[in-house]
Design a protein around this motif. Sequence first.
Motif, PDB file in Angstrom:
ATOM      1  N   LEU A  61      28.570  30.274 -15.971  1.00  0.00           N
ATOM      2  CA  LEU A  61      29.095  31.635 -16.005  1.00  0.00           C
ATOM      3  C   LEU A  61      29.731  31.947 -17.355  1.00  0.00           C
ATOM      4  CD1 LEU A  61      30.717  31.856 -12.449  1.00  0.00           C
ATOM      5  CD2 LEU A  61      28.562  32.878 -13.209  1.00  0.00           C
ATOM      6  N   ASP A  71      26.920  32.470 -19.828  1.00  0.00           N
ATOM      7  CA  ASP A  71      26.304  33.777 -19.597  1.00  0.00           C
ATOM      8  C   ASP A  71      27.136  34.891 -20.230  1.00  0.00           C
ATOM      9  OD1 ASP A  71      24.279  32.591 -18.236  1.00  0.00           O
ATOM     10  OD2 ASP A  71      24.792  33.390 -16.267  1.00  0.00           O
ATOM     11  N   THR A  72      28.458  34.775 -20.112  1.00  0.00           N
ATOM     12  CA  THR A  72      29.346  35.778 -20.698  1.00  0.00           C
ATOM     13  C   THR A  72      29.202  35.816 -22.212  1.00  0.00           C
ATOM     14  OG1 THR A  72      30.917  35.428 -18.894  1.00  0.00           O
ATOM     15  CG2 THR A  72      31.738  36.558 -20.846  1.00  0.00           C
ATOM     16  N   SER A 116      29.114  34.782  -9.475  1.00  0.00           N
ATOM     17  CA  SER A 116      28.034  34.280  -8.643  1.00  0.00           C
ATOM     18  C   SER A 116      28.464  34.258  -7.205  1.00  0.00           C
ATOM     19  CB  SER A 116      27.637  32.863  -9.102  1.00  0.00           C
ATOM     20  OG  SER A 116      26.590  32.370  -8.288  1.00  0.00           O
ATOM     21  N   ILE A 126      19.967  36.293 -18.474  1.00  0.00           N
ATOM     22  CA  ILE A 126      20.804  37.281 -19.136  1.00  0.00           C
ATOM     23  C   ILE A 126      20.334  38.694 -18.810  1.00  0.00           C
ATOM     24  CG2 ILE A 126      21.648  38.082 -21.368  1.00  0.00           C
ATOM     25  CD1 ILE A 126      22.620  35.284 -20.280  1.00  0.00           C
ATOM     26  N   LEU A 164      34.336  38.742 -16.091  1.00  0.00           N
ATOM     27  CA  LEU A 164      34.020  37.347 -15.779  1.00  0.00           C
ATOM     28  C   LEU A 164      34.925  36.843 -14.672  1.00  0.00           C
ATOM     29  CD1 LEU A 164      32.656  34.601 -16.220  1.00  0.00           C
ATOM     30  CD2 LEU A 164      34.245  34.191 -18.120  1.00  0.00           C
ATOM     31  N   ILE A 177      29.982  39.472 -14.253  1.00  0.00           N
ATOM     32  CA  ILE A 177      29.388  38.132 -14.320  1.00  0.00           C
ATOM     33  C   ILE A 177      30.147  37.249 -13.340  1.00  0.00           C
ATOM     34  CG2 ILE A 177      28.903  36.144 -15.803  1.00  0.00           C
ATOM     35  CD1 ILE A 177      28.662  38.050 -18.123  1.00  0.00           C
ATOM     36  N   VAL A 231      25.718  37.455 -22.995  1.00  0.00           N
ATOM     37  CA  VAL A 231      25.728  38.889 -22.735  1.00  0.00           C
ATOM     38  C   VAL A 231      26.544  39.627 -23.803  1.00  0.00           C
ATOM     39  CG1 VAL A 231      26.625  40.653 -21.164  1.00  0.00           C
ATOM     40  CG2 VAL A 231      25.288  38.748 -20.263  1.00  0.00           C
ATOM     41  N   VAL A 256      32.863  43.790 -19.834  1.00  0.00           N
ATOM     42  CA  VAL A 256      32.322  42.542 -19.292  1.00  0.00           C
ATOM     43  C   VAL A 256      33.399  41.899 -18.424  1.00  0.00           C
ATOM     44  CG1 VAL A 256      31.335  40.294 -19.830  1.00  0.00           C
ATOM     45  CG2 VAL A 256      30.841  42.249 -21.303  1.00  0.00           C
ATOM     46  N   HIS A 310      21.851  40.233 -15.814  1.00  0.00           N
ATOM     47  CA  HIS A 310      23.196  40.778 -15.967  1.00  0.00           C
ATOM     48  C   HIS A 310      23.178  42.141 -16.648  1.00  0.00           C
ATOM     49  CE1 HIS A 310      25.201  37.190 -14.588  1.00  0.00           C
ATOM     50  NE2 HIS A 310      24.594  36.452 -15.489  1.00  0.00           N
TER      51      HIS A 310
END
Length: 351
Positions: free
Chosen positions: A265, A268-269, A349, A184, A248, A347, A272, A246, A187
């Motif tokens: 992912l 992670d969102t 990859s 985290i 995504l 966010i 965050v 944010v 990010h």
Amino acid sequence: MTPMNISTNVFFLLEKRIQIVLFSVILILLFVPYLSILSFVLAIFLAASVYIERYTKRLTSQMDVTWRQFDSILFKDDRCKFTLDLTNVHLLNEMSTKTYIRTPKDGHYVVNLEGHTESIIELDELPSDFVFELTGNRRGPIEVAEISITISLPLSLGTLTLYLAPPLRWTVYPSISSTHAQRIRSHLKLGERVSKYSPIKDRLLQISSKPYEDEPSRQIDWYATAKKSTLQTKLYQPVNQDMFTVYLDLSASNGIGLHHKFEELIEDTALVSRELIESGGKVELFVNRLDQKGHVNHLSIQEGAKQLKNILALLSSLSEQDYYMGSTRFSPYVTKIKNKQAQLIKIASTN
């Protein structure tokens, strides 16, 4: 109150569909010499079949099923409870020699009878109420499959099974526990404001100190502690930047299909967003999923627990069967639409 389905698994001569056949054969055998004993045996089977049929109808008319749900939302890997109440449960117990309860298991969830871990539980006697525990293994909506109660009838006549479908629904939110702190933090590298704890405070500018509560050890102000003889922590200058976008992107790096870290992912969102909102930030969220009108999913900038709940609800609804905008179109779209004063946190990859 919810309906229930009842099925029987009995010896073929006890099945309802052959009652007329049995009755006809019995009448014929009564007039055949030396076969009256056989007709008597068949009559016993017919009487047992009629009794089982009436018993089943009695259960359907006199037993009621009531479900009670305490929570409709839970986080991934969390547990919640729900209950089942059976009225006139003695009707089952008076005909039961053995009782079994089967709870459903699915990739998205597990249901267990409280105090048990196995999916098939044998009980000596059925209670009038049951407490079940549901564990959400995956993010998304949950609809529990049937729970069955099976009783063995006396004299090894067969079994009778009640199929109970809970009319209950849950939504499993992504986990927001800080189990992937390092991931985290990567990010939250916000230019020169890299922060290991809060993206909202500038750790480079201390303005004061205060009594220690539960802050990380690195925030302890040892100079102030020595001066005041009580443990003190540092107070930092809040920064002006407290708005965040944010972003995504769930598309694969090659532009074809979805990324293999789809769930990671999304989690992670959630993490965050929680970190930003808990630190006092205002957050807006863009997800490259398209709705039925072809619009990108977007939550406008807000702050507080309500916004975090909105974000988690949106993230929990994402599915691999949805339609998603490609990265090459999504990135310029967000740049154009986002709040101009908000810091962008992407966010995605590239792996």
